[in-house]
Design a protein around this motif. Structure first.
Motif, PDB file in Angstrom:
ATOM      1  N   HIS A  43      -9.651 -32.065 -11.247  1.00  0.00           N
ATOM      2  CA  HIS A  43      -8.864 -33.258 -10.928  1.00  0.00           C
ATOM      3  C   HIS A  43      -8.122 -32.999  -9.627  1.00  0.00           C
ATOM      4  CE1 HIS A  43      -6.285 -36.749 -11.166  1.00  0.00           C
ATOM      5  NE2 HIS A  43      -5.232 -35.965 -11.033  1.00  0.00           N
ATOM      6  N   VAL A  44      -8.156 -33.978  -8.735  1.00  0.00           N
ATOM      7  CA  VAL A  44      -7.456 -33.862  -7.460  1.00  0.00           C
ATOM      8  C   VAL A  44      -6.303 -34.855  -7.440  1.00  0.00           C
ATOM      9  CG1 VAL A  44      -7.626 -33.990  -4.952  1.00  0.00           C
ATOM     10  CG2 VAL A  44      -9.593 -33.193  -6.299  1.00  0.00           C
ATOM     11  N   ALA A  45      -5.089 -34.332  -7.272  1.00  0.00           N
ATOM     12  CA  ALA A  45      -3.895 -35.160  -7.191  1.00  0.00           C
ATOM     13  C   ALA A  45      -3.422 -35.206  -5.743  1.00  0.00           C
ATOM     14  CB  ALA A  45      -2.793 -34.592  -8.085  1.00  0.00           C
ATOM     15  N   GLU A  46      -2.837 -36.311  -5.368  1.00  0.00           N
ATOM     16  CA  GLU A  46      -2.328 -36.427  -3.998  1.00  0.00           C
ATOM     17  C   GLU A  46      -1.210 -35.422  -3.755  1.00  0.00           C
ATOM     18  OE1 GLU A  46      -1.180 -40.360  -3.017  1.00  0.00           O
ATOM     19  OE2 GLU A  46      -3.191 -41.204  -3.268  1.00  0.00           O
ATOM     20  N   ILE A  91     -10.757 -25.185 -15.960  1.00  0.00           N
ATOM     21  CA  ILE A  91     -10.088 -26.415 -15.550  1.00  0.00           C
ATOM     22  C   ILE A  91      -9.351 -26.162 -14.250  1.00  0.00           C
ATOM     23  CG2 ILE A  91      -8.275 -28.064 -16.151  1.00  0.00           C
ATOM     24  CD1 ILE A  91      -9.049 -27.551 -19.102  1.00  0.00           C
ATOM     25  N   LYS A  92      -9.591 -27.027 -13.275  1.00  0.00           N
ATOM     26  CA  LYS A  92      -8.995 -26.860 -11.961  1.00  0.00           C
ATOM     27  C   LYS A  92      -8.220 -28.117 -11.570  1.00  0.00           C
ATOM     28  CE  LYS A  92     -11.063 -22.861 -11.132  1.00  0.00           C
ATOM     29  NZ  LYS A  92     -10.306 -21.598 -10.951  1.00  0.00           N
ATOM     30  N   VAL A  93      -7.040 -27.911 -11.011  1.00  0.00           N
ATOM     31  CA  VAL A  93      -6.244 -29.005 -10.451  1.00  0.00           C
ATOM     32  C   VAL A  93      -5.980 -28.679  -8.991  1.00  0.00           C
ATOM     33  CG1 VAL A  93      -4.041 -30.234 -10.489  1.00  0.00           C
ATOM     34  CG2 VAL A  93      -5.174 -29.639 -12.644  1.00  0.00           C
ATOM     35  N   ALA A  94      -6.349 -29.602  -8.102  1.00  0.00           N
ATOM     36  CA  ALA A  94      -6.154 -29.394  -6.662  1.00  0.00           C
ATOM     37  C   ALA A  94      -5.330 -30.546  -6.104  1.00  0.00           C
ATOM     38  CB  ALA A  94      -7.505 -29.313  -5.955  1.00  0.00           C
TER      39      ALA A  94
END
Length: 308
Positions: A43-46, A91-94
């Protein structure tokens, strides 16, 4: 024949909307069919920064946002993803611009297959599907909202190129894994200026059909399809764009997946898509679309070592 074991690493891009449930379930089915080794849910968050006033008001109650998002994703994955034997899940958050971060992660993790959601209203939270198809180092599968969680019918558009051969061989491999009905289709055209031959449109279309039938025989003779049965059909291109005809054919036959071969670059870092593939990315919104490219033969030494 194509070996599905070339697809080892899969990345699933989530946007934390209701669409994630169907996407994760579809990814679970694909991971099982392809016997995937590693799955990355991204998931990519601003931004991961909370507003200052919220932090001040609840200093002891709010966990770091990345940890909160990872926890939310893990809950969705645990509920909807059936882990195949020997498969590792991360699980990756960028943070940053969605498209750029997705492409970056695909390169860093040497992803073979990327799964993206495709919404009917074509809004994908800043995700540029066409750019990813052009710039991703991996094959890309576009999955609509509420997808069917089975493969019963597969369609491979054929133009008799090596990329079509690759797509067809993947279709054969999937047929052997799932028992799905395998169909291929070639769209032929009547060239402009046909009237100079003294024949009308219908007469010249018959000539083109007979010619493409001969090309078809040569094409399939190059491959050892064994005892795999498939249905090959022809369609006269009477739509404004070949992609429209492909989608129309797929809809009429009720297929569950369209597999399209894309042109490869000498570099493993990217692959090219033509106008047909690019239009299908946007037009075939209710049918999963699988854009495939050649993979391991173009791996750099560093990437090969990374897999060991």
């Amino acid at each position: 024949m194509y070996d599905l074991s070339k697809f080892q690493r899969m990345m699933v891009c989530l946007d934390l909307t209701q669409m994630d449930k169907g996407l994760i379930q579809y990814a679970s089915m694909i991971a099982r069919v392809f016997e995937i080794n590693s799955v990355y849910f991204l998931h990519v968050a601003e931004s991961l920064e909370l507003p200052a006033e919220i932090q001040e008001k609840y200093p002891d109650l709010i966990a770091p946002l990345d940890e909160t998002l990872e926890h939310e994703i893990k809950a969705k994955v645990d509920e909807n993803f059936v882990l195949p034997n020997g498969c590792d899940v991360q699980i990756k958050v960028a943070t940053g611009k969605v498209t750029e971060e997705v492409i970056k992660m695909a390169k860093v993790k040497v992803i073979d297959l990327m799964i993206l959601g495709r919404k009917h209203h074509r809004s994908n939270a800043g995700l540029n599907s066409s750019k990813i198809a052009k710039s991703s180092p991996s094959s890309v599968m576009y999955v609509p909202e509420n997808p069917k969680l089975e493969l019963n019918k597969i369609l491979i558009p054929i133009d008799y190129s090596e990329h079509s051969q690759m797509a067809f061989e993947i279709g054969v491999a999937l047929q052997k894994q799932t028992g799905a009905k395998l169909m291929s289709n070639h769209i032929y055209r009547v060239p402009t200026g046909y009237h100079k031959s003294g024949k009308n449109y219908e007469e010249f279309s018959e000539i083109m059909l007979e010619n493409t039938k001969k090309d078809s025989e040569k094409f399939f003779k190059k491959m050892d399809t064994g005892d795999v049965k498939f249905e090959h059909t022809f369609a006269l291109d009477d739509d404004p764009h070949p992609a429209d005809k492909i989608y129309k054919t797929a809809s009429e036959k009720g297929v569950d997946l369209i597999i399209l071969g894309s042109k490869g670059r000498t570099s493993a870092a990217a692959f090219l898509i033509g106008s047909v593939a690019e239009k299908l990315v946007y037009e075939s919104g209710d049918i999963p679309l699988f854009l495939v490219k050649k993979g391991k033969e173009n791996l750099s030494l560093l990437e090969a070592l990374f897999r060991l």
